[in-house]
Design a protein around this motif. Structure first.
Motif, PDB file in Angstrom:
ATOM      1  N   ASP A  36      14.974   4.398   7.428  1.00 37.42           N
ATOM      2  CA  ASP A  36      15.483   3.120   6.910  1.00 37.42           C
ATOM      3  C   ASP A  36      16.221   2.326   7.989  1.00 37.42           C
ATOM      4  N   VAL A  37      17.076   3.003   8.745  1.00 40.49           N
ATOM      5  CA  VAL A  37      17.812   2.324   9.820  1.00 40.49           C
ATOM      6  C   VAL A  37      16.836   1.814  10.878  1.00 40.49           C
ATOM      7  N   SER A  38      15.847   2.631  11.219  1.00 36.62           N
ATOM      8  CA  SER A  38      14.863   2.228  12.221  1.00 36.62           C
ATOM      9  C   SER A  38      14.028   1.054  11.734  1.00 36.62           C
ATOM     10  N   ASP A  39      13.660   1.058  10.466  1.00 34.61           N
ATOM     11  CA  ASP A  39      12.920  -0.080   9.912  1.00 34.61           C
ATOM     12  C   ASP A  39      13.743  -1.358   9.983  1.00 34.61           C
ATOM     13  N   TRP A  40      15.038  -1.254   9.706  1.00 35.12           N
ATOM     14  CA  TRP A  40      15.899  -2.428   9.770  1.00 35.12           C
ATOM     15  C   TRP A  40      16.032  -2.925  11.212  1.00 35.12           C
ATOM     16  N   LEU A  41      16.229  -1.981  12.152  1.00 30.32           N
ATOM     17  CA  LEU A  41      16.395  -2.359  13.560  1.00 30.32           C
ATOM     18  C   LEU A  41      15.114  -2.945  14.159  1.00 30.32           C
ATOM     19  N   ALA A  42      13.974  -2.443  13.709  1.00 30.95           N
ATOM     20  CA  ALA A  42      12.699  -2.882  14.270  1.00 30.95           C
ATOM     21  C   ALA A  42      11.962  -3.830  13.340  1.00 30.95           C
ATOM     22  N   GLY A  43      12.655  -4.399  12.380  1.00 33.04           N
ATOM     23  CA  GLY A  43      12.016  -5.291  11.417  1.00 33.04           C
ATOM     24  C   GLY A  43      11.353  -6.489  12.063  1.00 33.04           C
ATOM     25  N   TRP A  44      11.942  -7.009  13.114  1.00 34.45           N
ATOM     26  CA  TRP A  44      11.396  -8.184  13.794  1.00 34.45           C
ATOM     27  C   TRP A  44      10.140  -7.870  14.592  1.00 34.45           C
ATOM     28  N   SER A  45       9.896  -6.593  14.867  1.00 33.96           N
ATOM     29  CA  SER A  45       8.753  -6.245  15.715  1.00 33.96           C
ATOM     30  C   SER A  45       7.672  -5.476  14.970  1.00 33.96           C
ATOM     31  N   GLN A  46       7.770  -5.395  13.659  1.00 32.80           N
ATOM     32  CA  GLN A  46       6.781  -4.636  12.911  1.00 32.80           C
ATOM     33  C   GLN A  46       5.399  -5.277  13.014  1.00 32.80           C
ATOM     34  N   ASP A  47       4.431  -4.444  13.224  1.00 36.86           N
ATOM     35  CA  ASP A  47       3.016  -4.829  13.288  1.00 36.86           C
ATOM     36  C   ASP A  47       2.694  -5.792  14.421  1.00 36.86           C
ATOM     37  N   ILE A  48       3.453  -5.717  15.511  1.00 39.10           N
ATOM     38  CA  ILE A  48       3.053  -6.435  16.723  1.00 39.10           C
ATOM     39  C   ILE A  48       1.785  -5.777  17.259  1.00 39.10           C
ATOM     40  N   PHE A  49       1.800  -4.452  17.240  1.00 35.32           N
ATOM     41  CA  PHE A  49       0.643  -3.681  17.698  1.00 35.32           C
ATOM     42  C   PHE A  49      -0.035  -3.066  16.486  1.00 35.32           C
ATOM     43  N   THR A  50      -1.332  -3.300  16.335  1.00 34.49           N
ATOM     44  CA  THR A  50      -2.091  -2.710  15.231  1.00 34.49           C
ATOM     45  C   THR A  50      -3.183  -1.828  15.827  1.00 34.49           C
ATOM     46  N   MET A  51      -2.799  -0.606  16.110  1.00 31.13           N
ATOM     47  CA  MET A  51      -3.721   0.361  16.708  1.00 31.13           C
ATOM     48  C   MET A  51      -4.388   1.173  15.610  1.00 31.13           C
ATOM     49  N   ASP A  52      -5.512   1.760  15.950  1.00 31.42           N
ATOM     50  CA  ASP A  52      -6.189   2.639  15.006  1.00 31.42           C
ATOM     51  C   ASP A  52      -5.409   3.937  14.824  1.00 31.42           C
ATOM     52  N   SER A  53      -4.844   4.435  15.900  1.00 29.12           N
ATOM     53  CA  SER A  53      -4.064   5.670  15.854  1.00 29.12           C
ATOM     54  C   SER A  53      -2.672   5.377  15.294  1.00 29.12           C
ATOM     55  N   GLU A  54      -2.343   6.056  14.200  1.00 27.13           N
ATOM     56  CA  GLU A  54      -1.048   5.837  13.552  1.00 27.13           C
ATOM     57  C   GLU A  54       0.115   6.230  14.461  1.00 27.13           C
ATOM     58  N   GLY A  55      -0.024   7.308  15.195  1.00 27.97           N
ATOM     59  CA  GLY A  55       1.036   7.758  16.099  1.00 27.97           C
ATOM     60  C   GLY A  55       1.310   6.755  17.204  1.00 27.97           C
ATOM     61  N   LEU A  56       0.257   6.225  17.790  1.00 28.74           N
ATOM     62  CA  LEU A  56       0.413   5.228  18.853  1.00 28.74           C
ATOM     63  C   LEU A  56       1.026   3.944  18.306  1.00 28.74           C
ATOM     64  N   ARG A  57       0.661   3.586  17.089  1.00 31.35           N
ATOM     65  CA  ARG A  57       1.226   2.394  16.456  1.00 31.35           C
ATOM     66  C   ARG A  57       2.735   2.555  16.265  1.00 31.35           C
ATOM     67  N   VAL A  58       3.178   3.730  15.805  1.00 34.72           N
ATOM     68  CA  VAL A  58       4.610   3.985  15.614  1.00 34.72           C
ATOM     69  C   VAL A  58       5.335   3.970  16.960  1.00 34.72           C
TER      70      VAL A  58
END
Length: 115
Positions: A68-90
């Motif tokens: 939850d804290v990480s989602d809040w901190l990175a809210g502005w950058s979510q889905d900048i990168f849309t990779m096929d690999s879920e791990g690489l996307r995270v």
């Protein structure tokens, strides 16, 4: 027989334009606070990346809190990168804000220390 000194001689005379000694302690303290906040923010983001890659149980209270804290901190950058690999996307979507928080926080702290 000792003579008592008058009260007006206890303190050094104040001259025109006198300013107290500025040793930079306040600026150093402010820089340390900025530096620490940036490190804590990046730490949460990096911890979430590690917990995700290691397959931590997201139902756990601690893991949920970090997420939850990480989602809040990175809210502005979510889905900048849309990779096929879920791990690489995270890694990219949470790693980019961590690097930016570190660079900005340390840069601002260095600038404040020079004041």
């Amino acid at each position: 027989m000792p003579v008592n000194e008058p009260y007006n001689n206890l303190y050094p005379p104040q001259r025109e334009g006198y300013r107290p000694n500025r040793d930079g302690a306040g600026a150093n303290r402010a820089a340390l606070v900025i530096h620490t906040i940036a490190d804590i923010a990046a730490g949460f983001l990096i911890l979430w990346i590690l917990l995700y890659l290691l397959g931590a149980n997201e139902g756990n209270v601690f893991v949920g809190f970090v997420h939850d804290v990480s989602d809040w901190l990175a809210g502005w950058s979510q889905d900048i990168f849309t990779m096929d690999s879920e791990g690489l996307r995270v890694i990219l979507n949470y790693g980019l804000p961590a690097v930016i928080y570190l660079l900005l926080g340390h840069g601002i702290a260095a600038r404040v220390r020079r004041l």
